[in-house]
Design a protein around this motif. Structure first.
Motif, short mmCIF file in Angstrom:
data_model
loop_
_atom_site.label_atom_id
_atom_site.label_comp_id
_atom_site.label_asym_id
_atom_site.label_seq_id
_atom_site.Cartn_x
_atom_site.Cartn_y
_atom_site.Cartn_z
N ALA A 127 -7.80 -12.04 2.08
CA ALA A 127 -6.78 -11.45 1.22
C ALA A 127 -5.58 -11.17 2.08
O ALA A 127 -5.67 -11.11 3.31
CB ALA A 127 -7.30 -10.17 0.57
N GLY A 128 -4.45 -10.99 1.45
CA GLY A 128 -3.25 -10.70 2.21
C GLY A 128 -2.01 -10.93 1.39
O GLY A 128 -2.07 -11.05 0.16
N SER A 129 -0.90 -10.99 2.07
CA SER A 129 0.38 -11.13 1.41
C SER A 129 1.37 -11.64 2.43
O SER A 129 1.16 -11.54 3.64
CB SER A 129 0.83 -9.76 0.87
OG SER A 129 2.19 -9.77 0.50
N GLU A 130 2.47 -12.24 1.92
CA GLU A 130 3.53 -12.61 2.85
C GLU A 130 4.24 -11.38 3.40
O GLU A 130 4.95 -11.45 4.40
CB GLU A 130 4.54 -13.55 2.17
CG GLU A 130 5.36 -12.91 1.06
CD GLU A 130 4.66 -12.99 -0.29
OE1 GLU A 130 5.35 -12.82 -1.31
OE2 GLU A 130 3.43 -13.20 -0.31
N LYS A 131 4.02 -10.23 2.74
CA LYS A 131 4.56 -8.97 3.23
C LYS A 131 3.69 -8.44 4.36
O LYS A 131 2.49 -8.71 4.41
CB LYS A 131 4.63 -7.95 2.09
CG LYS A 131 5.58 -8.35 0.97
CD LYS A 131 5.60 -7.31 -0.13
CE LYS A 131 6.55 -7.72 -1.24
NZ LYS A 131 6.56 -6.72 -2.34
N THR A 132 4.28 -7.69 5.26
CA THR A 132 3.54 -7.20 6.41
C THR A 132 3.76 -5.70 6.57
O THR A 132 4.59 -5.10 5.90
CB THR A 132 3.99 -7.92 7.71
OG1 THR A 132 5.41 -7.67 7.90
CG2 THR A 132 3.74 -9.41 7.62
N GLY A 133 3.00 -5.11 7.48
CA GLY A 133 3.20 -3.72 7.82
C GLY A 133 2.42 -2.75 6.95
O GLY A 133 2.05 -3.06 5.81
N TYR A 134 2.18 -1.57 7.50
CA TYR A 134 1.40 -0.57 6.80
C TYR A 134 2.07 -0.11 5.51
O TYR A 134 1.39 0.26 4.55
CB TYR A 134 1.17 0.65 7.72
CG TYR A 134 0.38 1.75 7.06
CD1 TYR A 134 -1.00 1.64 6.92
CD2 TYR A 134 1.01 2.88 6.56
CE1 TYR A 134 -1.74 2.64 6.30
CE2 TYR A 134 0.28 3.89 5.94
CZ TYR A 134 -1.09 3.76 5.81
OH TYR A 134 -1.81 4.75 5.19
N GLU A 135 3.39 -0.15 5.45
CA GLU A 135 4.08 0.30 4.24
C GLU A 135 3.71 -0.54 3.02
O GLU A 135 3.89 -0.11 1.87
CB GLU A 135 5.60 0.29 4.43
CG GLU A 135 6.22 -1.09 4.61
CD GLU A 135 6.27 -1.56 6.07
OE1 GLU A 135 7.06 -2.47 6.37
OE2 GLU A 135 5.52 -1.00 6.88
N ASN A 136 3.17 -1.75 3.25
CA ASN A 136 2.73 -2.61 2.15
C ASN A 136 1.21 -2.60 1.97
O ASN A 136 0.68 -3.34 1.14
CB ASN A 136 3.20 -4.04 2.39
CG ASN A 136 4.72 -4.17 2.36
OD1 ASN A 136 5.34 -3.83 1.36
ND2 ASN A 136 5.31 -4.62 3.45
N ALA A 137 0.52 -1.77 2.75
CA ALA A 137 -0.94 -1.69 2.65
C ALA A 137 -1.36 -0.99 1.37
O ALA A 137 -0.63 -0.16 0.82
CB ALA A 137 -1.50 -0.94 3.86
N SER A 138 -2.54 -1.34 0.89
CA SER A 138 -3.06 -0.76 -0.33
C SER A 138 -4.58 -0.66 -0.26
O SER A 138 -5.24 -1.57 0.27
CB SER A 138 -2.67 -1.61 -1.55
OG SER A 138 -3.42 -1.26 -2.69
N ALA A 139 -5.11 0.40 -0.78
CA ALA A 139 -6.57 0.56 -0.81
C ALA A 139 -7.23 -0.50 -1.67
O ALA A 139 -8.44 -0.73 -1.57
CB ALA A 139 -6.93 1.95 -1.33
N HIS A 140 -6.44 -1.17 -2.52
CA HIS A 140 -7.01 -2.16 -3.44
C HIS A 140 -6.63 -3.60 -3.06
O HIS A 140 -6.85 -4.52 -3.85
CB HIS A 140 -6.54 -1.85 -4.86
CG HIS A 140 -6.84 -0.45 -5.29
ND1 HIS A 140 -8.11 0.00 -5.53
CD2 HIS A 140 -6.01 0.62 -5.47
CE1 HIS A 140 -8.07 1.27 -5.87
NE2 HIS A 140 -6.81 1.68 -5.84
N LEU A 141 -6.06 -3.78 -1.88
CA LEU A 141 -5.63 -5.12 -1.47
C LEU A 141 -6.80 -6.10 -1.43
O LEU A 141 -6.66 -7.27 -1.76
CB LEU A 141 -4.96 -5.08 -0.10
CG LEU A 141 -4.44 -6.42 0.43
CD1 LEU A 141 -3.21 -6.86 -0.37
CD2 LEU A 141 -4.09 -6.33 1.92
N LEU A 142 -7.98 -5.61 -1.03
CA LEU A 142 -9.14 -6.48 -0.86
C LEU A 142 -10.02 -6.55 -2.10
O LEU A 142 -11.09 -7.17 -2.07
CB LEU A 142 -9.98 -6.01 0.33
CG LEU A 142 -9.56 -6.50 1.73
CD1 LEU A 142 -8.16 -6.04 2.07
CD2 LEU A 142 -10.53 -5.99 2.78
N GLU A 143 -9.57 -5.95 -3.19
CA GLU A 143 -10.39 -5.90 -4.39
C GLU A 143 -10.76 -7.31 -4.87
O GLU A 143 -9.91 -8.15 -5.11
CB GLU A 143 -9.65 -5.15 -5.50
CG GLU A 143 -10.47 -4.96 -6.76
CD GLU A 143 -9.74 -4.12 -7.81
OE1 GLU A 143 -10.36 -3.85 -8.85
OE2 GLU A 143 -8.58 -3.75 -7.57
#
Length: 368
Positions: A127-143
Motif C-alpha cells: 500500500a502507499g501513495s505518491e504522497k510522502t511524509g508523516y503528514e500524509n500518514a493514516s491509520a487506515h492506509l493499509l486497510e
C-alpha cells in the motif's frame, strides 16, 4: 497481545501509518522512533510526538532500542540493511526485527551474513501513495491491503503468529511468501511498471518541445504515469536492491514490445489485435475487490447536475431511505473525463437499493 515496546527507524508515510494503526488498536504500547540528527528537528517525528502516536524520540539506538520487543526498519532498502549490523549487538534475545521495503532478497542476504535469521522476518505492506511524509500518514492506509511476510528458515511459528497478529491490527491482510518469489513478483507488478511509467514520461518530455503535450495530457496518460511522482531516491534504492529480478522482467517486456513492433511494421492485423485481446483477457481476469480475500467494494457511479447542493440532494435521498454512505466523492479518469460522483456503500443490498432509487429520480447510473 500484552503491552510491548515498538521501535521505528525511518518514519514517513508507511512507518507513520503503521504506528498510527498500532496506537489506535493498542494505546498501551510504547512507540519510539530513532532520529539520527542531533542538530536539527525532524518534522515527521515532532508531529507524531505531538499527536500522541509516538511515546518518545531517541537519538540513541543503544540506550532505547535495546528495550524494544519489535523493531521496524522503515527507510530505503539500503539504509535498512546498514542498520542491521548496529542492531545486532543491542537487541534483546527475543526481539523481532522486520522491515517494510519492497525488496526482500537483499535484506535476507544481509540478515543471513550477520547471523540474525532467528530475529528477522521480512515485511512488505503493499500500500502507499505518491504522497510522502508523516503528514500524509493514516491509520487506515493499509486497510484491506496485502502485507507480505517473508520468514527465514529459523523463524518460529510463535514469532510469525505474533507478527501476523500485529499486521492484522493495521487491518492489512498478511500473506506468507518466500523472499525470492516476492522479489520476482514485485519486479513484475510494481518495479518494472514504475520504470515503464518513468520511460513514458521521459518519452513525452523529449518530444514536447512547445509544451503542448503536457498541456493536453489527461485521462490514460495521467492514470498510467501517476506513479512517476514517487521519490527518485527511493526508486534508486529499490532498483539497485532488486536489480536481477527487474532486469529479467525488463528483458521480457522488451521482447513483447519488439514482437508488437514487428507485427505493426508488417501490418499483421491479426497479431496486433491478438496482442490487445490477450492483454484485455488477462487484465479482466485480475481479481477485483469482489474476489479473493480482499472484501468487495460496493460502489455506484453517477452523473451529477452542475448546481449548488447537488451532492447534498443525493445524500439526502439515500439517507431518507436509510441507506448509509461509506464514502463519497468526485472522480476523474479516462473513463469519466468529465467527472462523476462515486458513492461507496457498506453492503450489496444497499448498493442495489441505491441504484434503483436514484434511477427513479432520473439520475444516470453507470454499471461497472
Amino acid at each position: 497481545m500484552e503491552d510491548i515496546t515498538v521501535g521505528f527507524i525511518g518514519f514517513g508515510l508507511i512507518g507513520g501509518s503503521i504506528a498510527k494503526a498500532i496506537k489506535e488498536k493498542h494505546p498501551g504500547f510504547t512507540l519510539i522512533a530513532y532520529d539520527h540528527h542531533t542538530d536539527s528537528v525532524n518534522v515527521n517525528l515532532s508531529l507524531a510526538l505531538q499527536d500522541g502516536t509516538l511515546s518518545k524520540i531517541t537519538h540513541s539506538l543503544e540506550e532505547d532500542f535495546s528495550l524494544c520487543d519489535l523493531i521496524l526498519l522503515c527507510g530505503p532498502v539500503l539504509h535498512n540493511i546498514n542498520y542491521l549490523s548496529r542492531l545486532k549487538s543491542i537487541i534483546k534475545p527475543a526481539s523481532i526485527i522486520t522491515d517494510v521495503g519492497s525488496v526482500k532478497g537483499a535484506m535476507h542476504d544481509a540478515v543471513k551474513k550477520l547471523g540474525l535469521t532467528r530475529h528477522f522476518i521480512g515485511g512488505h505492506p503493499m500500500a502507499g501513495s505518491e504522497k510522502t511524509g508523516y503528514e500524509n500518514a493514516s491509520a487506515h492506509l493499509l486497510e484491506n491491503a496485502y502485507y507480505i511476510l517473508t520468514p527465514t528458515e529459523d523463524t518460529t511459528e510463535e514469532q510469525l503468529s505474533f507478527l501476523k497478529e500485529l499486521v492484522t491490527c493495521t487491518t492489512a491482510i498478511p500473506v506468507i511468501m518466500d523472499s525470492q518469489k516476492h522479489d520476482d513478483m514485485t519486479a513484475a507488478i510494481s518495479h518494472v511498471p514504475h520504470v515503464i511509467s518513468a520511460s513514458l514520461v521521459n518519452m513525452v518530455q523529449s518530444k514536447d518541445l512547445d509544451g503542448t503535450m503536457k498541456s493536453l495530457a489527461a485521462g490514460g496518460f495521467k492514470d498510467i504515469t501517476r506513479i512517476s511522482s514517487s521519490s527518485p531516491e527511493m526508486w534508486l534504492s529499490i532498483c539497485l536492491s532488486n536489480r536481477d529480478s527487474i532486469l529479467k522482467f525488463i528483458h521480457t517486456f522488451q521482447d513483447l514490445l519488439k514482437e508488437f513492433e514487428l507485427a505493426l511494421t508488417a501490418n499483421e492485423q491479426d497479431a496486433v489485435i491478438d496482442f490487445f485481446r490477450q492483454a484485455k483477457e488477462y487484465r479482466d481476469s485480475v481479481p477485483t475487490r469482489s474476489n479473493g480475500v480482499i472484501s468487495r467494494v460496493y460502489e455506484v457511479y453517477m452523473d451529477l447536475l452542475d448546481e449548488t447542493g447537488a451532492i447534498a440532494t443525493v445524500a439526502t435521498i439515500l439517507a431518507s431511505n436509510a441507506i448509509s454512505i461509506k464514502n463519497i466523492g468526485i472522480i476523474h479518469n479516462r473513463e469519466f473525463e468529465e467527472g462523476v460522483l462515486r458513492i461507496e456503500l457498506y453492503e450489496e443490498a444497499a448498493m442495489n437499493q441505491a441504484i434503483a432509487l436514484l434511477r427513479q429520480y432520473h439520475y444516470t447510473i453507470y454499471e461497472r
